[in-house]
Write a protein that holds these residues in place. Sequence first.
Motif, PDB file in Angstrom:
ATOM      1  N   LEU A   1     -41.203  26.355 -82.311  1.00 22.98           N
ATOM      2  CA  LEU A   1     -41.714  26.998 -81.097  1.00 22.98           C
ATOM      3  C   LEU A   1     -40.827  26.654 -79.910  1.00 22.98           C
ATOM      4  N   MET A   2     -40.443  25.386 -79.769  1.00 13.91           N
ATOM      5  CA  MET A   2     -39.533  25.004 -78.689  1.00 13.91           C
ATOM      6  C   MET A   2     -38.187  25.711 -78.863  1.00 13.91           C
TER       7      MET A   2
ATOM      8  N   PHE B   1     -37.410  17.684 -78.908  1.00 15.98           N
ATOM      9  CA  PHE B   1     -37.281  19.115 -79.203  1.00 15.98           C
ATOM     10  C   PHE B   1     -36.925  19.934 -77.963  1.00 15.98           C
ATOM     11  N   GLY B   2     -36.725  19.284 -76.815  1.00 19.79           N
ATOM     12  CA  GLY B   2     -36.280  19.976 -75.620  1.00 19.79           C
ATOM     13  C   GLY B   2     -37.354  20.304 -74.608  1.00 19.79           C
ATOM     14  N   ALA B   3     -38.581  19.820 -74.793  1.00 21.72           N
ATOM     15  CA  ALA B   3     -39.685  20.156 -73.894  1.00 21.72           C
ATOM     16  C   ALA B   3     -39.804  19.156 -72.746  1.00 21.72           C
TER      17      ALA B   3
ATOM     18  N   ALA C   1     -30.519  26.340 -83.492  1.00 18.83           N
ATOM     19  CA  ALA C   1     -30.452  25.049 -84.177  1.00 18.83           C
ATOM     20  C   ALA C   1     -31.814  24.370 -84.258  1.00 18.83           C
ATOM     21  N   LEU C   2     -32.728  24.689 -83.334  1.00 14.11           N
ATOM     22  CA  LEU C   2     -34.067  24.110 -83.361  1.00 14.11           C
ATOM     23  C   LEU C   2     -35.052  24.959 -84.150  1.00 14.11           C
ATOM     24  N   ALA C   3     -34.665  26.200 -84.442  1.00 15.89           N
ATOM     25  CA  ALA C   3     -35.620  27.142 -85.026  1.00 15.89           C
ATOM     26  C   ALA C   3     -36.024  26.757 -86.439  1.00 15.89           C
TER      27      ALA C   3
END
Length: 402
Positions: A313-314, A209-211, A322-324
């Motif tokens: 959240l990320m 998720f990009g974290a 796109a992640l929302a």
Amino acid sequence: MAELKPEEAALEALLEGVTPLSGERIDRDRAAGRVLAEAVTARLDVPPFDNSAMDGYALHHADAGRWLPVAQRIAAGAPARPLARGSCARIFTGGELPPGADCVVMQERVELESDRALIPADLPEGDNVRRRGRDVALGSELLPAGERLEAAALGHLAGQGITEVPVRRRPRVALLSTGDEIVEPGQPLGPGQLYNSNRPMLRRLLERFGAEVVRVESVPDTADATRTILAEAAGQADVVVTTGGVSVGEEDHVRAAVEALGRLDLWRLAIRPGKPLALGRLPGADGQEARFVGLPGNPVSGFVGAWLFLRPLMGALLGCPALATLPRLSARADFATSTGPRRHYMRVALEFGEEGIVAKAFRDQNSGVLASCIGADALAVIPPHSRVESGEPVACLWLRGD
């Protein structure tokens, strides 16, 4: 007993006041999966010149239907000379279209005799020509802010000669495991103990998720230790994620620690699996707040909760639309089920056929059966107080898109 809250209320509480993190510039070759902090403007036309889409012969359209002398040979990367009327040029894919030419005929349609070529008459003007700027025009927006840099986007940047890109700082996450019964793999199991399956699963999801997971720790089952470790983690991270310890048992200290240190925004959701999920805020570094997400200890509940809450959240912290939200699609149920007062997220595999998409549910949907998540392509969303029969449509959240 606290009222069960709907998932929508949880997301609203979790994302309230969240703003994207600051940006940084990094080398393009290290930017895979990162999110653009600002839009990127095209520095060049792509392609930078009119060129041939295939191997063939370049000519002026008005000269089609006759024998033409071959005046020059143009390979990809070689300069082209102006082409006189009444002549043609041997040209190869990607070769620069010579000034004076406006179409290319593929070599298979040309008859050759010595240094002449017979051009067919039925050529459309502009045939097989890739015009300058067809893909990208100089000064246009190449990529928008919030774009996640995957393969095609990285190629787009490289095609502009761009070597550095502005990206969002990755959200820093502390991942804490609670419960004295949880043991890390490699250690011997004592009576009543289990290996920690949540940690590697959630770490991989968070990174997906990009974290950036900056702290990983096991929390002893004491109130003092829980408060101390939560406070330290909040000072290091943008988000603190715990597994277990948010229920109502005497050894569940996380919820009380969050209330003592910061604030608890929401606890206990009307979803299955994942009812004992807590959301809140903790005092962070430099006067900032760290978001708190307390996931249940059952591994399937943690898996589902990560997709429903950690991913958006990320996405908010990264400014990445796109992640929302998870992509939704409709499928035909290959199962029958009914629900009570909680929304059920069933792990399903999807089969794509000529007659549409079929959702096949894993046979055991218990929240402790992690095997149900391994082959899951999607989460089938079953509303509360409803029944789904085999063959009926069911909404699914797609999990394979990242």
